[in-house]
Write a protein that holds these residues in place. Sequence first.
Motif, PDB file in Angstrom:
ATOM      1  N   ARG A  16      -5.431   3.356   0.436  1.00  0.00           N
ATOM      2  CA  ARG A  16      -6.286   2.075   0.603  1.00  0.00           C
ATOM      3  C   ARG A  16      -7.439   1.909  -0.544  1.00  0.00           C
ATOM      4  O   ARG A  16      -7.934   3.101  -1.230  1.00  0.00           O
ATOM      5  CB  ARG A  16      -6.726   1.758   1.979  1.00  0.00           C
ATOM      6  CG  ARG A  16      -5.912   1.710   2.998  1.00  0.00           C
ATOM      7  CD  ARG A  16      -4.734   0.734   3.103  1.00  0.00           C
ATOM      8  NE  ARG A  16      -5.412  -0.527   3.035  1.00  0.00           N
ATOM      9  CZ  ARG A  16      -5.236  -1.306   4.291  1.00  0.00           C
ATOM     10  NH1 ARG A  16      -4.855  -0.986   5.335  1.00  0.00           N
ATOM     11  NH2 ARG A  16      -6.127  -2.463   4.263  1.00  0.00           N
ATOM     12  N   ASP A  17      -7.843   0.730  -0.771  1.00  0.00           N
ATOM     13  CA  ASP A  17      -8.885   0.541  -1.508  1.00  0.00           C
ATOM     14  C   ASP A  17     -10.189   0.350  -0.755  1.00  0.00           C
ATOM     15  O   ASP A  17     -10.191   0.273   0.410  1.00  0.00           O
ATOM     16  CB  ASP A  17      -8.522  -0.843  -2.215  1.00  0.00           C
ATOM     17  CG  ASP A  17      -7.238  -0.969  -3.133  1.00  0.00           C
ATOM     18  OD1 ASP A  17      -7.107  -0.100  -3.928  1.00  0.00           O
ATOM     19  OD2 ASP A  17      -6.608  -1.938  -2.884  1.00  0.00           O
ATOM     20  N   THR A  18     -11.204   0.595  -1.398  1.00  0.00           N
ATOM     21  CA  THR A  18     -12.664   0.655  -0.837  1.00  0.00           C
ATOM     22  C   THR A  18     -13.048  -0.782  -0.526  1.00  0.00           C
ATOM     23  O   THR A  18     -13.606  -1.066   0.319  1.00  0.00           O
ATOM     24  CB  THR A  18     -13.535   1.167  -1.868  1.00  0.00           C
ATOM     25  OG1 THR A  18     -13.455   0.492  -2.980  1.00  0.00           O
ATOM     26  CG2 THR A  18     -13.500   2.767  -2.007  1.00  0.00           C
ATOM     27  N   ALA A  29      -9.104  -5.677   2.662  1.00  0.00           N
ATOM     28  CA  ALA A  29      -7.838  -6.424   2.345  1.00  0.00           C
ATOM     29  C   ALA A  29      -8.003  -7.722   3.058  1.00  0.00           C
ATOM     30  O   ALA A  29      -8.824  -7.832   3.894  1.00  0.00           O
ATOM     31  CB  ALA A  29      -6.641  -5.480   2.450  1.00  0.00           C
ATOM     32  N   PHE A  87       0.731  -1.266   0.092  1.00  0.00           N
ATOM     33  CA  PHE A  87       0.166   0.048  -0.077  1.00  0.00           C
ATOM     34  C   PHE A  87       0.955   1.246   0.027  1.00  0.00           C
ATOM     35  O   PHE A  87       1.894   1.330   0.856  1.00  0.00           O
ATOM     36  CB  PHE A  87      -0.833   0.152   1.358  1.00  0.00           C
ATOM     37  CG  PHE A  87      -1.856  -1.115   1.573  1.00  0.00           C
ATOM     38  CD1 PHE A  87      -3.048  -1.457   0.492  1.00  0.00           C
ATOM     39  CD2 PHE A  87      -1.646  -2.099   2.057  1.00  0.00           C
ATOM     40  CE1 PHE A  87      -3.648  -2.286   0.423  1.00  0.00           C
ATOM     41  CE2 PHE A  87      -2.520  -3.322   2.320  1.00  0.00           C
ATOM     42  CZ  PHE A  87      -3.452  -3.259   1.415  1.00  0.00           C
ATOM     43  N   ASP A  95      -8.524   7.359   0.023  1.00  0.00           N
ATOM     44  CA  ASP A  95      -8.419   6.528  -1.408  1.00  0.00           C
ATOM     45  C   ASP A  95      -7.161   6.446  -2.177  1.00  0.00           C
ATOM     46  O   ASP A  95      -6.435   7.418  -2.224  1.00  0.00           O
ATOM     47  CB  ASP A  95      -9.534   7.048  -1.928  1.00  0.00           C
ATOM     48  CG  ASP A  95      -9.663   6.322  -3.565  1.00  0.00           C
ATOM     49  OD1 ASP A  95      -9.262   6.565  -4.472  1.00  0.00           O
ATOM     50  OD2 ASP A  95     -10.685   5.394  -3.432  1.00  0.00           O
ATOM     51  N   ARG A  96      -6.710   5.152  -2.564  1.00  0.00           N
ATOM     52  CA  ARG A  96      -5.554   4.998  -3.064  1.00  0.00           C
ATOM     53  C   ARG A  96      -5.285   5.818  -4.375  1.00  0.00           C
ATOM     54  O   ARG A  96      -4.249   6.655  -4.469  1.00  0.00           O
ATOM     55  CB  ARG A  96      -5.376   3.619  -3.615  1.00  0.00           C
ATOM     56  CG  ARG A  96      -4.048   3.273  -4.102  1.00  0.00           C
ATOM     57  CD  ARG A  96      -4.140   1.829  -4.923  1.00  0.00           C
ATOM     58  NE  ARG A  96      -4.103   0.905  -4.045  1.00  0.00           N
ATOM     59  CZ  ARG A  96      -3.059   0.016  -3.684  1.00  0.00           C
ATOM     60  NH1 ARG A  96      -1.953   0.249  -3.947  1.00  0.00           N
ATOM     61  NH2 ARG A  96      -3.465  -0.957  -3.076  1.00  0.00           N
ATOM     62  N   GLY A  97      -6.496   6.042  -5.130  1.00  0.00           N
ATOM     63  CA  GLY A  97      -6.325   7.138  -6.152  1.00  0.00           C
ATOM     64  C   GLY A  97      -6.047   8.456  -5.864  1.00  0.00           C
ATOM     65  O   GLY A  97      -5.685   9.364  -6.719  1.00  0.00           O
ATOM     66  N   ARG A 130     -13.248   6.883   0.682  1.00  0.00           N
ATOM     67  CA  ARG A 130     -13.872   7.011  -0.543  1.00  0.00           C
ATOM     68  C   ARG A 130     -13.400   8.393  -1.417  1.00  0.00           C
ATOM     69  O   ARG A 130     -12.321   9.000  -0.584  1.00  0.00           O
ATOM     70  CB  ARG A 130     -15.444   7.425  -0.381  1.00  0.00           C
ATOM     71  CG  ARG A 130     -15.663   8.496   0.628  1.00  0.00           C
ATOM     72  CD  ARG A 130     -17.275   8.844   0.500  1.00  0.00           C
ATOM     73  NE  ARG A 130     -17.550   9.880   1.142  1.00  0.00           N
ATOM     74  CZ  ARG A 130     -17.721   9.851   2.601  1.00  0.00           C
ATOM     75  NH1 ARG A 130     -18.095   8.875   3.264  1.00  0.00           N
ATOM     76  NH2 ARG A 130     -18.043  10.801   3.355  1.00  0.00           N
TER      77      ARG A 130
END
Length: 575
Positions: free
Chosen positions: A104-106, A109, A83, A188-190, A123
């Motif tokens: 992190r992803d929504t 994990a 991550f 959010d990872r993005g 989000r």
Amino acid sequence: MVRDLRRHPVESLLLLVAVIAASGTLTVGLSLGDVADQPYQQTRRATAGPDAVARPRATGEEALAALAPLTTAPGVADHSGPFPVAFLDLTAGGRTAHAVVEGRDTAPARLDRPAVVDGGWVRPGGVVVERAFADALGVGPGDTVSVAGHPLRVAGTAVTAARVAYPYAGWHFPGSELAQRGGLVWVDRGDLAALAGAEPLSYTLNLRVTGTLDGVLDGAPGLTVLTSARIAEADARTVAQAREALLVGSWLLTALAMAGVAGIVAGRVAGRRRQVGLLKAVGAGPAAVAVVHLAGYLVIGLAGAAAGLLAGLAAGPALIQPSAGLLDVVDPAAPSTRTVLAVTALAVAIAVAAALVPVVRAATTSTVHALADTATPPRRSRWRIGLSRLLPVSLLIGVRVNARRPRRARLVVLNTLITTTALVAVLMNNAREDHFDVGGADLVDPRAQRVDQAMLVITVVLCVLALVNAVVTTWTAVLDAGRPLALTRALGATPGQAGLGLAMAQLLPALPGAVAGIPAGLGLFLVASRGEVQYPSGVLLSAVALGVPLAGAALTAVPAIVLARRPVADTLRSG
């Protein structure tokens, strides 16, 4: 023994309170480590916490290359990540603090699924703040914070077992190994790349390990690996100083309880010398008399140990919460064998140590002397008699009362010394000024909060126990001084002089105890404290030094004056 306990319920209750206070505080101190470890293990189970977390010292592609071999290394059963992580600053309410920002992803994990305790998960455009960090900042879901100058809405708060809670989340400058205080947030990872801007990204990898870490880390240089045991140990540091304070306080309370028990025992034995003489007159030997008396104290001591153990276990989680960065599900921990043995030994030692000398002395006293119930005769000398002629009447009466009962006077000195020592240590702790920098802002220090909670517990129990001791000492002194004060009044003393004289008997030995308690309290805090020390004002120290002895004298003055107003003939006739 049973009849004796039933005939003197007030004395037995006071003795029980003294033992419960000391054993309960010791239980809280000893079991706090177990209570602190329990929430981490529960949090780890609830969040699928990893066995180890690997973090490269490098950044960017070099960091990913360093982590790649670990995913297929022998002994690694599962992993999540890598991550991305950025070490940025977060601003909330005009205060800026270091923040470890993890992308992190929504979707959850496989390892390290932070448990959301309020609001929702990450989000786009939102941030989730680790709960202890959120409490320090004073933010919650719906608030707006700024990460590296970018405004984000707080989506929720969460806890994790994969990183140490605030303030030891591991913030550091890229490429540096020197960690600084800070908190953890998830985005959010993005969004992370835009938040980091020119700052290079690092990465973190969560591992489930079936064997030892030695084989996993072979051929993987340049990595920092934190095991779950080290994370748990770091989280427990939040309550380490509070635990030390409780342990030190429990020993102070133990000494205070022993002084109180000794005062109760002295009053019981002094009032029952005739009972001892009657027991011996009808055939009881010294051993039988000693066993009968000691057995009562042992029964009360063991009952106090059991009650103190239960009270300490029940109060531990409620009094000192281990960390807001862990789940709240804290049940009273089952007492360890060490805790049970220590508390039992303490209670028995308090009862036996305080009662042994007077009980054995009473048991070995001759039958005739016990039936006569005479007090210790004062040691007469020319210089003492000459000095006494210069004293005011009330002061002379106080000196004579202490000369008749020197052991009681020594107990007053000890009680005042311990009480003053603990109160001065509390003043030292309250005078401390905490400067807890987390990157440009002074936020709450959770360690100081726990120490303050522990000191509050000690202060309340100490004041209750000191009050019990003062009541016991006053009670025994007033009962014992009835006939001597009547004789003093028959020789010309007024009721006011007699009552004030008994109060002076409490004040005179208390003064040296209070004077010695000030340097003792300062020294105790200096030995136990860490970091910068702040001293309270001289006015507060003087108020404690004068207030403790005067409070004891005031407690004695009221019943003493009532006793002194009783007709002399009635008192002498009752004797």
